[in-house]
Design an enzyme around this catalytic site. Structure first.
Site, PDB file in Angstrom:
ATOM      1  N   GLN A  30      -0.768  16.244 -12.218  1.00  0.00           N
ATOM      2  CA  GLN A  30      -2.020  16.266 -11.477  1.00  0.00           C
ATOM      3  C   GLN A  30      -2.340  17.679 -11.011  1.00  0.00           C
ATOM      4  O   GLN A  30      -1.506  18.576 -11.064  1.00  0.00           O
ATOM      5  CB  GLN A  30      -1.946  15.334 -10.261  1.00  0.00           C
ATOM      6  N   HIS A  61      -2.542   6.774   8.740  1.00  0.00           N
ATOM      7  CA  HIS A  61      -1.107   6.551   8.627  1.00  0.00           C
ATOM      8  C   HIS A  61      -0.543   5.694   9.749  1.00  0.00           C
ATOM      9  O   HIS A  61       0.399   4.923   9.529  1.00  0.00           O
ATOM     10  CB  HIS A  61      -0.382   7.895   8.545  1.00  0.00           C
ATOM     11  N   GLU A  85       2.107  13.907   1.698  1.00  0.00           N
ATOM     12  CA  GLU A  85       1.860  14.714   2.908  1.00  0.00           C
ATOM     13  C   GLU A  85       3.003  14.652   3.908  1.00  0.00           C
ATOM     14  O   GLU A  85       3.099  15.487   4.793  1.00  0.00           O
ATOM     15  CB  GLU A  85       0.582  14.261   3.617  1.00  0.00           C
ATOM     16  N   ASP A 104       7.982  10.150  -5.223  1.00  0.00           N
ATOM     17  CA  ASP A 104       6.726  10.834  -5.531  1.00  0.00           C
ATOM     18  C   ASP A 104       6.896  11.597  -6.834  1.00  0.00           C
ATOM     19  O   ASP A 104       7.955  12.159  -7.089  1.00  0.00           O
ATOM     20  CB  ASP A 104       6.350  11.797  -4.398  1.00  0.00           C
ATOM     21  N   ALA A 137       6.634   6.028 -10.140  1.00  0.00           N
ATOM     22  CA  ALA A 137       7.037   4.932  -9.261  1.00  0.00           C
ATOM     23  C   ALA A 137       7.610   3.733 -10.010  1.00  0.00           C
ATOM     24  O   ALA A 137       8.704   3.248  -9.685  1.00  0.00           O
ATOM     25  CB  ALA A 137       5.848   4.502  -8.396  1.00  0.00           C
ATOM     26  N   ASP A 154       1.445   3.791  -1.521  1.00  0.00           N
ATOM     27  CA  ASP A 154       0.299   4.674  -1.292  1.00  0.00           C
ATOM     28  C   ASP A 154       0.110   5.559  -2.515  1.00  0.00           C
ATOM     29  O   ASP A 154       0.185   6.780  -2.435  1.00  0.00           O
ATOM     30  CB  ASP A 154       0.538   5.514  -0.036  1.00  0.00           C
TER      31      ASP A 154
END
Length: 271
Positions: A30, A61, A85, A104, A137, A154
């Site tokens: 990405q 969050h 984040e 991630d 994932a 998420d």
């Protein structure tokens, strides 16, 4: 020397954002950047799509994390899919957890929030209970046999094109839930809620000003959620409260027949 401003047009929202480029990277999976804007402060964009804003990410969050964990009997072992984040880890760490596993696929973005962007997450990545795994994932989930008390997904906003993939991820995650555990999924804008995403029994709406519309989370509610939600003391939070949660639960009548398994959970705030 004058600061050069750049513009980003979000393909999912008819808004053009202008600001100072703080950081950016194009990884194999990405392209992301941090833009410092006058209206929203620092903003994270992935493939030009707005993901979160430093000024109000706490609203997102806190609701995401605490609406689930405050109703979970003993949330000791937590899994986060996504959450680059580090803000979700920050909220999870407010509970008496023993381990937080975060999966991630873009370590370049995680590394930014471990270092230059650590003020977003109050240095949550420095906590020894947090382990970050670089992986896609579903690939990682298929090789996992560990059980988790709470799982947060998420990864992306469900759409008609990807809802089958989301259902696959959720199905695998449900098999990894410990007894009495639950999970919550970012479901995107309430006005665009994809009814093809199934296997859930609760919907929570959330107000995040920079998103420009109500946001939603789909939940697999833990056993005795409505009991624990009243009995357990909350950690320090800025926005979330039991009163906000009860106002944010989407009534059952608005979810039928699209979500036939939805369970309308009664929460008593008189105690």
């Amino acid at each position: 020397m004058a600061t050069t401003l750049i513009e980003i047009s979000d393909p999912l929202n008819p808004i053009t954002y202008t600001g100072k480029l703080v950081a950016s990277n194009k990884s194999p999976v990405q392209e992301w950047c941090i833009l410092d804007t006058e209206e929203e402060g620092e903003m994270l964009f992935i493939n030009n799509i707005h993901q979160s804003s430093k000024n109000d990410e706490v609203m997102y969050h806190e609701m995401f994390v605490h609406s689930l964990m405050s109703g979970c009997r003993r949330p000791k072992n937590v899994l986060i899919l996504g959450g680059s984040e580090g803000c979700m880890a920050r909220e999870v760490l407010k509970w008496d957890v023993e381990a937080v596993t975060q999966v991630d696929w873009d370590m370049s973005l995680v590394s930014y929030f471990k270092g230059q962007g650590a003020s977003w997450n109050s240095n949550s990545y420095d906590d020894s209970r947090v382990s970050v795994i670089t992986s896609e994932a579903l690939e990682w989930l298929n090789g996992c046999s560990q059980k988790f008390d709470c799982i947060f997904i998420d990864l992306f906003d469900p759409t008609a094109e990807n809802c089958n993939f989301m259902n696959t991820i959720v199905g695998v995650c449900k098999r990894l839930l410990a007894d009495g555990g639950g999970l919550s999924v970012n479901a995107g804008a309430y006005s665009k809620l994809i009814m093809g995403v199934n296997n859930f029994d609760g919907i929570v709406k959330c107000v995040v000003p920079s998103f420009k519309e109500d946001w939603t989370f789909l939940m697999v509610i833990p056993k005795l959620w409505s009991v624990y939600i009243n009995e357990k003391s909350l950690p320090y939070v800025k926005y979330y409260s039991r009163d906000i949660l009860i106002k944010s639960l989407v009534p059952k009548k608005l979810t039928q027949p699209a979500f036939p398994n939805f369970v309308e959970v009664g929460v008593n705030y008189g105690c």
